[in-house]
Design a protein around this motif. Structure first.
Motif, PDB file in Angstrom:
ATOM      1  N   MET A 101       8.877  -4.534 121.463  1.00  8.45           N
ATOM      2  CA  MET A 101       9.991  -4.399 120.528  1.00  8.45           C
ATOM      3  C   MET A 101      11.288  -4.530 121.317  1.00  8.45           C
ATOM      4  N   ASP A 102      12.348  -4.976 120.658  1.00 10.40           N
ATOM      5  CA  ASP A 102      13.658  -4.978 121.305  1.00 10.40           C
ATOM      6  C   ASP A 102      14.745  -4.658 120.290  1.00 10.40           C
ATOM      7  N   THR A 103      15.883  -4.207 120.799  1.00  5.54           N
ATOM      8  CA  THR A 103      17.005  -3.835 119.954  1.00  5.54           C
ATOM      9  C   THR A 103      18.274  -3.921 120.791  1.00  5.54           C
ATOM     10  N   THR A 104      19.403  -3.533 120.185  1.00  4.22           N
ATOM     11  CA  THR A 104      20.694  -3.563 120.862  1.00  4.22           C
ATOM     12  C   THR A 104      21.392  -2.233 120.675  1.00  4.22           C
ATOM     13  N   THR A 105      22.055  -1.751 121.713  1.00  2.00           N
ATOM     14  CA  THR A 105      22.758  -0.469 121.617  1.00  2.00           C
ATOM     15  C   THR A 105      23.973  -0.597 120.703  1.00  2.00           C
ATOM     16  N   ASN A 106      24.353   0.531 120.065  1.00  2.00           N
ATOM     17  CA  ASN A 106      25.511   0.532 119.182  1.00  2.00           C
ATOM     18  C   ASN A 106      26.779   0.866 119.963  1.00  2.00           C
ATOM     19  N   GLU A 107      27.859   1.195 119.243  1.00  2.00           N
ATOM     20  CA  GLU A 107      29.150   1.471 119.877  1.00  2.00           C
ATOM     21  C   GLU A 107      29.073   2.663 120.824  1.00  2.00           C
ATOM     22  N   ARG A 108      28.162   3.580 120.571  1.00  2.05           N
ATOM     23  CA  ARG A 108      28.045   4.782 121.408  1.00  2.05           C
ATOM     24  C   ARG A 108      26.955   4.643 122.466  1.00  2.05           C
ATOM     25  N   GLY A 109      26.444   3.435 122.604  1.00  2.00           N
ATOM     26  CA  GLY A 109      25.411   3.206 123.609  1.00  2.00           C
ATOM     27  C   GLY A 109      24.038   3.701 123.194  1.00  2.00           C
ATOM     28  N   ARG A 110      23.875   3.988 121.912  1.00  2.00           N
ATOM     29  CA  ARG A 110      22.617   4.536 121.423  1.00  2.00           C
ATOM     30  C   ARG A 110      21.663   3.421 120.972  1.00  2.00           C
ATOM     31  N   PHE A 111      20.365   3.688 121.096  1.00  2.00           N
ATOM     32  CA  PHE A 111      19.352   2.762 120.594  1.00  2.00           C
ATOM     33  C   PHE A 111      18.197   3.570 120.020  1.00  2.00           C
ATOM     34  N   VAL A 112      17.414   2.926 119.171  1.00  2.00           N
ATOM     35  CA  VAL A 112      16.257   3.591 118.589  1.00  2.00           C
ATOM     36  C   VAL A 112      15.186   2.548 118.273  1.00  2.00           C
ATOM     37  N   PHE A 113      13.925   2.905 118.560  1.00  2.00           N
ATOM     38  CA  PHE A 113      12.758   2.119 118.155  1.00  2.00           C
ATOM     39  C   PHE A 113      11.965   2.989 117.185  1.00  2.00           C
ATOM     40  N   ASN A 114      11.779   2.521 115.966  1.00  4.33           N
ATOM     41  CA  ASN A 114      11.104   3.369 114.974  1.00  4.33           C
ATOM     42  C   ASN A 114      10.153   2.625 114.042  1.00  4.33           C
ATOM     43  N   ARG A 115       9.922   1.381 114.268  1.00  2.00           N
ATOM     44  CA  ARG A 115       9.021   0.626 113.392  1.00  2.00           C
ATOM     45  C   ARG A 115       7.681   0.390 114.095  1.00  2.00           C
ATOM     46  N   PHE A 116       7.049   1.484 114.451  1.00  2.00           N
ATOM     47  CA  PHE A 116       5.772   1.401 115.157  1.00  2.00           C
ATOM     48  C   PHE A 116       4.616   1.295 114.167  1.00  2.00           C
ATOM     49  N   PRO A 117       3.559   0.648 114.565  1.00  2.00           N
ATOM     50  CA  PRO A 117       2.340   0.642 113.725  1.00  2.00           C
ATOM     51  C   PRO A 117       1.656   2.003 113.815  1.00  2.00           C
ATOM     52  N   LEU A 118       0.639   2.214 112.990  1.00  2.00           N
ATOM     53  CA  LEU A 118      -0.138   3.436 113.086  1.00  2.00           C
ATOM     54  C   LEU A 118      -0.930   3.426 114.386  1.00  2.00           C
ATOM     55  N   PHE A 119      -0.931   4.566 115.068  1.00  2.00           N
ATOM     56  CA  PHE A 119      -1.646   4.676 116.337  1.00  2.00           C
ATOM     57  C   PHE A 119      -3.024   5.283 116.092  1.00  2.00           C
ATOM     58  N   GLU A 120      -4.039   4.660 116.641  1.00  2.00           N
ATOM     59  CA  GLU A 120      -5.377   5.218 116.609  1.00  2.00           C
ATOM     60  C   GLU A 120      -5.783   5.763 117.968  1.00  2.00           C
ATOM     61  N   ASN A 121      -4.918   5.559 118.969  1.00  2.00           N
ATOM     62  CA  ASN A 121      -5.181   6.016 120.330  1.00  2.00           C
ATOM     63  C   ASN A 121      -3.906   6.664 120.844  1.00  2.00           C
ATOM     64  N   ASP A 122      -4.031   7.890 121.421  1.00  2.00           N
ATOM     65  CA  ASP A 122      -2.834   8.576 121.895  1.00  2.00           C
ATOM     66  C   ASP A 122      -2.544   8.309 123.369  1.00  2.00           C
ATOM     67  N   THR A 123      -3.318   7.419 124.009  1.00  2.00           N
ATOM     68  CA  THR A 123      -3.055   7.040 125.396  1.00  2.00           C
ATOM     69  C   THR A 123      -2.088   5.863 125.391  1.00  2.00           C
ATOM     70  N   VAL A 124      -0.802   6.172 125.462  1.00  2.00           N
ATOM     71  CA  VAL A 124       0.245   5.156 125.359  1.00  2.00           C
ATOM     72  C   VAL A 124       1.178   5.286 126.562  1.00  2.00           C
ATOM     73  N   SER A 125       1.427   4.163 127.230  1.00  2.00           N
ATOM     74  CA  SER A 125       2.378   4.111 128.341  1.00  2.00           C
ATOM     75  C   SER A 125       3.414   3.040 128.010  1.00  2.00           C
ATOM     76  N   ALA A 126       4.685   3.403 128.149  1.00  2.00           N
ATOM     77  CA  ALA A 126       5.741   2.477 127.737  1.00  2.00           C
ATOM     78  C   ALA A 126       6.723   2.221 128.875  1.00  2.00           C
ATOM     79  N   VAL A 127       7.222   0.994 128.926  1.00  2.00           N
ATOM     80  CA  VAL A 127       8.319   0.622 129.816  1.00  2.00           C
ATOM     81  C   VAL A 127       9.503   0.246 128.935  1.00  2.00           C
ATOM     82  N   ILE A 128      10.634   0.909 129.158  1.00  2.00           N
ATOM     83  CA  ILE A 128      11.859   0.604 128.412  1.00  2.00           C
ATOM     84  C   ILE A 128      12.854   0.048 129.409  1.00  2.00           C
TER      85      ILE A 128
END
Length: 902
Positions: free
Chosen positions: A567-594
C-alpha cells in the motif's frame, strides 16, 4: 409512616420545579443522557471448557453489548483477548475482528509460552477502556501439564513471628519417595507480592529448612510456594497456630451504622485465596454483651441485624476463635433500607434519619443500567418514609437506589436484583435418542423469547466429553455475566447459582456485600474511541523534527509464510499518514516495512514515527482464580486422572505412537525457534544477560556466543559474521533481518546495515539468544530461509528473542520503520472429523472438546441445526449453548447426549 406511592413517584416527581429540584433534575438528566448516548460496553466470552492441557486449543466466541439495553453493539469492530498468568504477565494477546457485535478466535496453548498453572482470560475493546479496567471481562481457567511430576509436601513446622519465619518441610514425589538433592525456589508471598525469595536444595531425605527474616511484614494473606524451573508445583496457605487465615467483613445496609436505628448488615468471610468460607459466631459490644448472631448462607456470605448504640464498639467472634472489628457507629446520618420479597410485585424502600436531621430535604433516585427509572423529592419529618416501587419499572439485573442530601451529595446507596422470566428459551431435538461411538449427530435447535415468539439469534455451542471434563453448571455464562457479574464488584463464585437456586437471602447477601458498578459519569471524557477498522498511522518529520508534507509513504507487509500486502499514501499538511484499507487477516504473523521518500525520492533526512497502542496493564491485587495447587484441585485432579486414562487407552492401539518428550538445557519463553522441541546448540537465557543490560547486542554476542567473530569470506573481501567459521544468519523474533534490507547488492553495505541493528539493541532488550549450528537444529531454518539450490554447509543461525516480541524494530532508521503489528484476525474453523465405516474402527479419537461452533444462526422461525461426530469415548456428551437475539434477549441451555456403551 409517611408513604409515597408509585403513581406520584413516577408521574409527579417534580411538580415543584424550583431551587435544588431543578438541579437534581439536571443531574439525573445528564447522567441519563451520557448513559444513553455514550453507553458503556459489556463484553462476554464463551470459551469451550474450564481446563486445558498443554498443546490443547482454547476456542472462544465474544459478544459485545450496550450496557443500557443489552443489545449487540456494532460500534467496536476490534476486540482484544489476553491470557494472563499468575505473575500478571500477558502470555498471549489476540486482536480479533468483530462482526455485528460478535467475534470468535482460538489460542493454541503451546508448551513454549505456557506452563501448568492458573490463568485469567481477559477481554476488552478500546472504547471499554474509558470506564476503567475493572469493567473488563475476566474469567479464570487452568492449564495442566500431564507430564509434570506431581509433588507432595509434608509440612513439619511453620513458625511466623513479626518479620521472622522458620519452615521445615519434606518433599515427596507421587510415589511417596523423598525428593533428595532437588534444586528448588521458595517464595513467601502476600497475594501476588513477593516478600521473600530463596533458592535452595533439599537434603538427602528431601527436607528443606528455612529460618530467615523478610522485609515488609504483611497481613494475613500469606502463602508459601515451592517451584522448580519448569512448573509451579505447590502453593500452600500459611497456617499459624493451626488456624487457617481468613478475613471477615461486615457491610451495613446503605453504607453506615447509625446509632439507635435497627439495621441489616451483610457479611462475607474469605480465605487466603479470596474464596468464600462459611463462618458463624456472635457480635458483642465493648462490655461483652451479645447483640446478634450470624451464620453464613452461601459462599461465606450472610445477613444479620441489630441496633447499634451511640459511642459503642462492636466485635464479631467466630466459632473457631477469631475476632473481627465491625465498622464504627455514627451518631448522625441517614438509613436506606430495601425490603425485597420474592412473592411481592414491588420493592419497599424505607428512609430513616437521626433526630438532628428532622425537616431535611432529600432526593431519591432509582436507576437501571445507568438510566433513571424513578426519582422523587422527599422531606423527613419525624417518621420513616416508605416508598413502594413496582418491580416492572426495572429490567432484569442489578438496579441501584441512591439517597442524596439537599446539596445533591450521595448519602446512601443500595443495590437490588430484579429477575423477570424473560430469558430466551432454547430447546434441542436430536435425530435419535442414543448414539454410539464415532456416530453422526444432527441436532435441531429452536429458540423463542419469553412471549413464545420465534426469534432470530446467534448462538455459540460447545460439546464436551463429560468423562474428561466436568462442567460446573453454576459457572459463569452469558446470562449471569450480563445481568449480575458485570454490575458487581470483585469476583463472584459460581454466579449462575443465583439463577438456578434463587434463594432470596443468598442473593440479598451478595447484593449487600459485593456492591455495584457506578454508572454516574458527570465528568465523562471519551479518551478512547471506538475502533471501527484496523489502521497503521503515524507521522513523517525531517532532520529538524518538523512535519514533512506531501511525502510518499509505502507499506510492504509479509503475512504468514506466503502472503503479502503493498500500500502507499502521501502525508498531509501535518506530516500525518494512515493505512486503513487492509483485507481480513487470517494469520496474525505479520511483519511490515514502512518507508518514506522525500521529494527527491530519497529515504535520507526523513524519519517515521508510528502511533502504537498502549495496552492496559493487569493491575488486580490477586488473580480471581483459586491459587490452590493444581494437583489438589478436585475437578482438575479428576481431569488429569481421566486424561491419563485416555492416554492409556490410546496406547492399546498398535498404530498409536505415544508422545516422545525431548528436553533441552534451556528454553527461551516466547522464542520463535523453528525446531519443534525448541532445541538449539547454545541457549543464552535472560538471567545470563542481567550483567550485560547496558551493553549493545553486538557486544553481548561477542561475549556470550561461543566462537562469535567478524571476518571475511575465504578468497574475498566481503565482511561477514561467523561462529567457528560458519557464516551467521540473524533472525529476530522469527523474522529474517536480511528480508528488510533494501540497499545495494554490495554485501558490505548489508553488514553495515546489520551493524546498526545489532548496536541499536541492548542486553536489557533481549529475552534470549539461541544458536543453531548442527544439522538437526539448523535444517528447519535452511528450508525456510535459503534458496532450494543453496547449501547450508558453512551457514549457521542465531535466533534472538526480544522482550517486546516485535522483531527487528528500529524507529531511528532514516526513512524506514520495521513493524510487527497486532492485526485483527478472523477465527479459524474448528476441525470436525467425518468418519467412514473403515475409519470408525481404526483412527483413535479422544477429543475432550467434541465440537465447537461459535456462530450458529437461527432463522426467522427460530430454527437452527448443527452436525458433528461423536468421539471414541462412551462417557456421554454435554452440549452447552448460549447466545442472544438482536433485541436484548439472552439464553443458556445445557443438554446431555447419551452415548451407547460397547
Amino acid at each position: 409512616m409517611n408513604k409515597l406511592f408509585l403513581f406520584c413517584f413516577l408521574v409527579l416527581p417534580f411538580y415543584f420545579s424550583y431551587g435544588q429540584s431543578d438541579l437534581f433534575t439536571k443531574k439525573i438528566q445528564l447522567t441519563d443522557s451520557l448513559n444513553t448516548y455514550h453507553p458503556r460496553e459489556k463484553l462476554f466470552i464463551h470459551y469451550d471448557k474450564p481446563f486445558y492441557t498443554l498443546k490443547d486449543t482454547l476456542w472462544l466466541k465474544g459478544y459485545i453489548f450496550t450496557a443500557d439495553l443489552n443489545k449487540p453493539n456494532d460500534s467496536s469492530r476490534i476486540a482484544y483477548v489476553e491470557l494472563i498468568n499468575e505473575n500478571r504477565e500477558v502470555v498471549k494477546r489476540l486482536s480479533l475482528q468483530c462482526f455485528s457485535g460478535t467475534f470468535f478466535g482460538n489460542i493454541f496453548l503451546d508448551d513454549k509460552n505456557f506452563k501448568q498453572g492458573a490463568y485469567v482470560l481477559r477481554a476488552y475493546t478500546n472504547y471499554l477502556r474509558n470506564f476503567g479496567d475493572s469493567l473488563f471481562f475476566e474469567s479464570p481457567l487452568k492449564i495442566v501439564d500431564l507430564l509434570a511430576e506431581e509433588w507432595k509436601a509434608v509440612v513439619k513446622e511453620i513458625n511466623l513471628q513479626k518479620d521472622r519465619i522458620s519452615i521445615l518441610t519434606m518433599l515427596k514425589n507421587a510415589d511417596q519417595q523423598p525428593l533428595a538433592n532437588k534444586r528448588i525456589t521458595v517464595r513467601l508471598k502476600s497475594k501476588s507480592r513477593n516478600l521473600l525469595r530463596l533458592s535452595t536444595v533439599t537434603d538427602n531425605s528431601g527436607y528443606i529448612k528455612i529460618d530467615t527474616v523478610f522485609k515488609n511484614p504483611a497481613n494475613n494473606d500469606l502463602s508459601f510456594e515451592i517451584e522448580d524451573r519448569d512448573n509451579l508445583k505447590l502453593k500452600l496457605p500459611l497456617k499459624i497456630n493451626g488456624k487457617e487465615q481468613a478475613d471477615l467483613q461486615f457491610f451495613p445496609e446503605g453504607g453506615k451504622f447509625i446509632a439507635g436505628k435497627l439495621q441489616t448488615t451483610g457479611f462475607k468471610a474469605v480465605d487466603i485465596y479470596g474464596k468464600g468460607i462459611n463462618k458463624n459466631g456472635v457480635i458483642k459490644d465493648s462490655k461483652g454483651a451479645e447483640v446478634a448472631v450470624f451464620s453464613a448462607i452461601h459462599k461465606g456470605m450472610g445477613i444479620t441485624s441489630f441496633t447499634p448504640r451511640q459511642n459503642e464498639v462492636y466485635t464479631a467472634y467466630t466459632a473457631d476463635g477469631m475476632k473481627f472489628l465491625l465498622p464504627p457507629v455514627e451518631n448522625s446520618g441517614t438509613v436506606l433500607q430495601v425490603v425485597h420479597s420474592k412473592n411481592s410485585d414491588s420493592i419497599k424502600i424505607v428512609i430513616d434519619a437521626s433526630e438532628d436531621l428532622k425537616g431535611s430535604i432529600f432526593y431519591l433516585s432509582a436507576t437501571a443500567r445507568g438510566v433513571s427509572a424513578a426519582r422523587a423529592r422527599l422531606r423527613f419529618v419525624n417518621k420513616p418514609i416508605e416508598v413502594n416501587i413496582s418491580k416492572n419499572v426495572f429490567p432484569s439485573g442489578v438496579n441501584r437506589i441512591t439517597l442524596y442530601d439537599a446539596k445533591l451529595n450521595p448519602l446512601n446507596e443500595r443495590v437490588v436484583f430484579i429477575k423477570h422470566d424473560d430469558d430466551l428459551k432454547i430447546t434441542v431435538q436430536p435425530h435419535k435418542e442414543i448414539y454410539k461411538k464415532k456416530d453422526s449427530v444432527h441436532l435441531f435447535l429452536h429458540v423463542q423469547n419469553s412471549r413464545s415468539e420465534n426469534v432470530e439469534g446467534s448462538l455459540s455451542v460447545a460439546v464436551i466429553d463429560t468423562g474428561q471434563v466436568k462442567i460446573n453448571k453454576h459457572a459463569e455464562n452469558i446470562i449471569s455475566y450480563m445481568l449480575l457479574s458485570s454490575d458487581l464488584k470483585g469476583h463472584i463464585e459460581e454466579p449462575y447459582y443465583y439463577f438456578n437456586n434463587p434463594e432470596p437471602e443468598a442473593l440479598e447477601a451478595l447484593m449487600l456485600t459485593q456492591g455495584w458498578v457506578d454508572y454516574t459519569r458527570n465528568d465523562f471524557v471519551q479518551k478512547f474511541k471506538y475502533e471501527n477498522t484496523f489502521a497503521i498511522s503515524g507521522s513523517v518529520s525531517d532532520i529538524f523534527n518538523k512535519p514533512s508534507r506531501n511525502v510518499n509513504v509505502a507499506l510492504f507487509a509479509k503475512v504468514g509464510s506466503d502472503g503479502s500486502i503493498f500500500m502507499d499514501t502521501t502525508t498531509n499538511e501535518r506530516g500525518r499518514f494512515v493505512f486503513n484499507r487492509f483485507p481480513l487477516f487470517e494469520n496474525d504473523t505479520v511483519s511490515a516495512v514502512i518507508r518514506a521518500l522525500n521529494k527527491r525520492g530519497k529515504a535520507f533526512n526523513v524519519g517515521i514515527e508510528l502511533d502504537k497502542i498502549d495496552y492496559p496493564p493487569y493491575n488486580a491485587d490477586f488473580l480471581p482464580v483459586s491459587s490452590r495447587p493444581i494437583v489438589l484441585d478436585t475437578l482438575v485432579k479428576k481431569y488429569i486422572t481421566d486424561q491419563n486414562r485416555i492416554e492409556a487407552e490410546k496406547r492399546k492401539d498398535k498404530e498409536y505412537l505415544g508422545e516422545v518428550v525431548v528436553t533441552t538445557k534451556a528454553r527461551i519463553a516466547g522464542s520463535k525457534n523453528l525446531n519443534e522441541d525448541g532445541g538449539s546448540d547454545q541457549a543464552i537465557t535472560e538471567s545470563a544477560l542481567n550483567n550485560l543490560a547496558k551493553e549493545s547486542l553486538l557486544d553481548v554476542l561477542y561475549k556470550k556466543v561461543d566462537g562469535f567473530t567478524k571476518g571475511v569470506r575465504p578468497k574475498t573481501f566481503i565482511n561477514v559474521y561467523k561462529i567457528h567459521g560458519d557464516e551467521v544468519y540473524f533472525v529476530i523474533d522469527g523474522i529474517d533481518v536480511k528480508w528488510f534490507y533494501e540497499g545495494s547488492s554490495n554485501h558490505n553495505d548489508y553488514i553495515q546495515f546489520l551493524d546498526t541493528y545489532l548496536k541499536y539493541f541492548s542486553g536489557e532488550d533481549i529475552k534470549g539468544i539461541e544458536v543453531m549450528r548442527s544439522g538437526r537444529y539448523k535444517n528447519p531454518y535452511s528450508s525456510r530461509l535459503l534458496h532450494p539450490l543453496q547449501s547450508d554447509w558453512d551457514i549457521c543461525y542465531i535466533e534472538i528473542t526480544t522482550k517486546t516480541g516485535e522483531g527487528p524494530f528500529m524507529k531511528r532508521t532514516p526513512g524506514v520503520y520495521l513493524y510487527k503489528p497486532l492485526v485483527p484476525v478472523v477465527g479459524k474453523q474448528f476441525y470436525n472429523p467425518k468418519y467412514t465405516p473403515e475409519e470408525e474402527s481404526t483412527l483413535p479419537d479422544f477429543r475432550s472438546t467434541i465440537y465447537w461452533a461459535p456462530h450458529v444462526i437461527t432463522d426467522k422461525n427460530g430454527v437452527g441445526h448443527i452436525s458433528f461426530y461423536t468421539s471414541q469415548s462412551n462417557s456421554g456428551c454435554l452440549i452447552i449453548m448460549q447466545g442472544t437475539d438482536f433485541n436484548g434477549g439472552m439464553g443458556v441451555h445445557y443438554e446431555t447426549l447419551k452415548i451407547k456403551e460397547d
